[in-house]
Design an enzyme around this catalytic site. Structure first.
Site, PDB file in Angstrom:
ATOM      1  N   GLY A  85     -42.704  13.982  67.966  1.00 49.68           N
ATOM      2  CA  GLY A  85     -42.663  12.562  68.299  1.00 49.68           C
ATOM      3  C   GLY A  85     -41.734  11.826  67.351  1.00 49.68           C
ATOM      4  O   GLY A  85     -40.947  10.971  67.757  1.00 49.68           O
ATOM      5  N   THR A  86     -41.834  12.186  66.086  1.00 50.23           N
ATOM      6  CA  THR A  86     -40.984  11.556  65.078  1.00 50.23           C
ATOM      7  C   THR A  86     -39.506  11.786  65.389  1.00 50.23           C
ATOM      8  O   THR A  86     -38.695  10.867  65.283  1.00 50.23           O
ATOM      9  CB  THR A  86     -41.324  12.113  63.686  1.00 50.23           C
ATOM     10  OG1 THR A  86     -42.707  11.851  63.439  1.00 50.23           O
ATOM     11  CG2 THR A  86     -40.487  11.470  62.614  1.00 50.23           C
ATOM     12  N   ASN A 165     -51.481   3.471  66.530  1.00 49.52           N
ATOM     13  CA  ASN A 165     -52.197   4.671  66.113  1.00 49.52           C
ATOM     14  C   ASN A 165     -53.384   4.390  65.211  1.00 49.52           C
ATOM     15  O   ASN A 165     -54.327   5.158  65.173  1.00 49.52           O
ATOM     16  CB  ASN A 165     -51.234   5.635  65.421  1.00 49.52           C
ATOM     17  CG  ASN A 165     -50.406   4.944  64.365  1.00 49.52           C
ATOM     18  OD1 ASN A 165     -49.956   3.806  64.552  1.00 49.52           O
ATOM     19  ND2 ASN A 165     -50.199   5.598  63.250  1.00 49.52           N
ATOM     20  N   GLN A 198     -49.506   7.661  71.252  1.00 50.92           N
ATOM     21  CA  GLN A 198     -50.952   7.441  71.266  1.00 50.92           C
ATOM     22  C   GLN A 198     -51.461   7.077  72.649  1.00 50.92           C
ATOM     23  O   GLN A 198     -52.634   7.241  72.947  1.00 50.92           O
ATOM     24  CB  GLN A 198     -51.317   6.317  70.281  1.00 50.92           C
ATOM     25  CG  GLN A 198     -51.063   6.661  68.837  1.00 50.92           C
ATOM     26  CD  GLN A 198     -52.012   7.728  68.318  1.00 50.92           C
ATOM     27  OE1 GLN A 198     -53.109   7.908  68.824  1.00 50.92           O
ATOM     28  NE2 GLN A 198     -51.578   8.435  67.293  1.00 50.92           N
ATOM     29  N   THR A 256     -31.607  26.253  70.052  1.00 50.93           N
ATOM     30  CA  THR A 256     -32.211  27.028  71.135  1.00 50.93           C
ATOM     31  C   THR A 256     -33.557  26.434  71.531  1.00 50.93           C
ATOM     32  O   THR A 256     -34.384  26.164  70.665  1.00 50.93           O
ATOM     33  CB  THR A 256     -32.399  28.493  70.686  1.00 50.93           C
ATOM     34  OG1 THR A 256     -31.125  29.021  70.353  1.00 50.93           O
ATOM     35  CG2 THR A 256     -33.033  29.335  71.775  1.00 50.93           C
ATOM     36  N   CYS A 344     -55.442   5.075  48.595  1.00 46.15           N
ATOM     37  CA  CYS A 344     -55.710   6.285  47.825  1.00 46.15           C
ATOM     38  C   CYS A 344     -55.328   7.540  48.581  1.00 46.15           C
ATOM     39  O   CYS A 344     -55.224   8.600  48.008  1.00 46.15           O
ATOM     40  CB  CYS A 344     -57.173   6.345  47.456  1.00 46.15           C
ATOM     41  SG  CYS A 344     -57.546   5.139  46.207  1.00 46.15           S
TER      42      CYS A 344
END
Lengths: 404, 153
Positions: A85-86, A165, A198, A256, A344
């Site tokens: 997707g990126t 997302n 999403q 390919t 975090c």
């Protein structure tokens, strides 16, 4: 109810794994894997080859392309298979920017886009493009009046996601495309790209109805394989390839073709589309039940995102005074896989840009918990979470330096 | 040969894997069973109090100490932390370190370095190193707070 009076030690013995992070990735559907298997083993031919082993791979890829095109209401020449997707997002943004840079240097995106879009736009900004970041309201809906004001003669691309997302908010994509169409009159610019990773499996993906010119999809969110995505590019547009070195995918994506992954993506998309309405109805019901119960049982807890215009599988709460990473790790101990927008868990130590864009104070962004449901989620699973979660919240609040 | 090897890798058991937990075993132990948490603040008489951190970075620590006036050693160290697992574990470990073996002297406590805590924890990921430092700044603040409280008594 089964577990209620048992000490923790015993819970671990009898508990099962409850996966509630489907928005992050999904397992591969057995039917999809079945379809992929031949191309991982005996059907290994290079699709560009002339002999029959290669032709078989070519036929499988073109069939997959047709299937995807049908679901998107497109023709198969408009579908490009990519590596994720990126990559699709990168291809769309850099592709349009590269092909139309002599027409303009302005791009419009929303503030709550996936990092793939945000970082691509930032990179273009460094290369001299101007980027407008559209604000969203407190529910995560893009401010359309800002879009109208942002469009100008130099604008070559608008990229707004179909559904978010993190908070699951569904953007009014049709309205966005109408605004863009009205603005461009006879021209084809600005092009409209939408990241629909999403949305697949929950919302209609027909590009013709939506009015999008480019659309990104991937395999790993729809019970298909990871490492494969696709990009729809309307035939009126050209894009500059991101990866060069071969004629594959109409010269727009060299390398390919991975036949197994492409076949898997098409099959996964087909199944997702077939079960879309039924599954959405089921998940919506579960989601609403969970929201109602959670808000009732956990004090100082809020739902982030839109209440109605929301993906059927998305839950995102901020639980005041309970830091997300601690919460996720405690849930993990009880066999529940969840996610958070807390700093975090990120490498930059800043909380989720999506939650901050909603206007949430930093504290509440750290305190976020995302649960995303999927095909294997049952009401029983959610009952278990509803039983475990309040106790964990209470424990973490007890040792928290912030008093609610 | 290859066939045989293939059969061995039948199943990846994620749960039993040694690396299934994000941090070290000791961090896990202190996160799930934190030592010296102050639950009843109202009835706790302390000699010094310190707070460190901010909401922006996602960690806040509050710390209370009791001091033996004769020996100037830390008799008791209680805390509460809002933050991630490593922040909670680091404060817990620090509270153990300053009170063990009859308590730490002020001088030693002020000289305490984040890496000493991290070593005792069995390591922390790079981006979490500040978690140990935060607890120490709360401790220093509590120690600086001590003379003030002493004079008012």
């Amino acid at each position: 109810m089964l577990f209620i009076d048992l000490p923790l030690k015993n819970i671990n013995k009898i508990m099962k794994q409850i996966y509630l992070d489907y928005a992050s990735t999904t397992y591969i559907d057995p039917c999809v894997l079945q379809k992929m298997k031949p191309y991982l083993t005996i059907g290994y031919g290079n699709a560009s080859a002339l002999y029959s082993l290669g032709r078989q791979a070519r036929i499988a890829i073109e069939k997959a392309r047709q299937e995807v095109a049908k679901i998107l209401g497109a023709s198969s020449q408009e579908i490009i298979f990519t590596g994720s997707g990126t990559e699709s997002v990168n291809s769309a943004i850099f592709g349009i920017a590269g092909a139309y840079k002599d027409k303009g240097n302005h791009i419009v995106i929303s503030k709550i886009e996936h990092k793939a879009v945000l970082e691509s736009a930032k990179k273009l900004e460094k290369e001299g493009f101007r980027v407008t970041y559209l604000n969203v309201d407190s529910a995560g809906l893009v401010k359309l009046d800002e879009l109208k004001k942002a469009l100008n003669k130099k604008t070559i691309l608008v990229s707004i996601m179909y559904a978010n997302n993190e908070i699951g908010t569904i953007q009014p994509v049709k309205k966005v495309s109408k605004i863009i169409r009205r603005f461009r009159k006879d021209s084809i610019l600005p092009a409209f790209h939408s990241d629909a990773c999403q949305a697949a499996g929950a919302l209609s993906l027909r590009a013709d109805n939506l009015g999008v010119d480019l659309l990104t999809l991937n395999g790993s969110k729809i019970y298909g394989p990871k490492g494969v995505g696709c990009l729809y590019v309307n035939k009126n547009y050209k894009i500059e390839p991101l990866i060069v070195g071969g004629h594959q995918e109409m010269g727009l994506r060299a390398g390919t073709e991975n036949t197994a992954l492409i076949v898997g993506l098409a099959e996964a998309l087909k199944l997702a589309e077939r079960w879309r309405e039924k599954e959405s109805r089921r998940l919506r019901k579960l989601r609403n039940y969970f929201i109602k119960k959670t808000l009732k049982t956990i004090p100082h807890c809020q739902l982030n995102g839109h209440h109605r215009k929301r993906l059927p599988n998305n839950l995102n709460f901020s639980i005041a005074g309970v830091e997300g990473e601690s919460l996720v790790l405690k849930l993990d101990q009880r066999g529940i896989a969840a996610s958070t927008g807390s700093a975090c868990t990120s490498a930059e130590l800043t909380p989720s840009h999506v939650l901050l864009a909603l206007g949430l104070p930093e504290g509440l962004a750290h305190d976020s918990l995302r649960l995303t449901l999927g095909r294997k989620t049952s009401k029983k699973d959610l009952e278990y979470v509803l039983m475990v979660l309040p106790k964990i919240v209470e424990d973490l609040r007890k040792i928290s330096a912030i008093k609610i | 040969m290859i066939q045989k090897k293939r059969q061995k890798i039948k199943k990846i058991d994620i749960k039993k894997g040694k690396k299934s937990w994000l941090y070290s075993k000791i961090v896990k132990e202190h996160f799930f069973h934190p030592r010296n948490v102050l639950l009843d603040e109202k009835n706790y008489r302390y000699d010094g109090k310190g707070i460190a951190g901010n909401v922006l970075c996602g960690d806040i620590m509050a710390l209370w100490i009791k001091v033996d006036p004769k020996t100037q050693k830390i008799k008791d160290c209680k805390w509460r932390t809002y933050g991630c697992a490593s922040a909670i574990a680091a404060t817990s470990m620090m509270s153990v370190m300053v009170t063990e073996k009859g308590g730490m002297t002020f001088k030693k406590a002020i000289d305490l370095k984040p890496r000493q805590i991290i070593k005792r924890l069995g390591g922390l990921p790079r981006i979490k190193l500040h978690c140990a430092a935060l607890g120490l700044s709360a401790l220093k603040e509590a120690i600086n707070d001590y003379p003030k409280n002493k004079n008012t008594k």
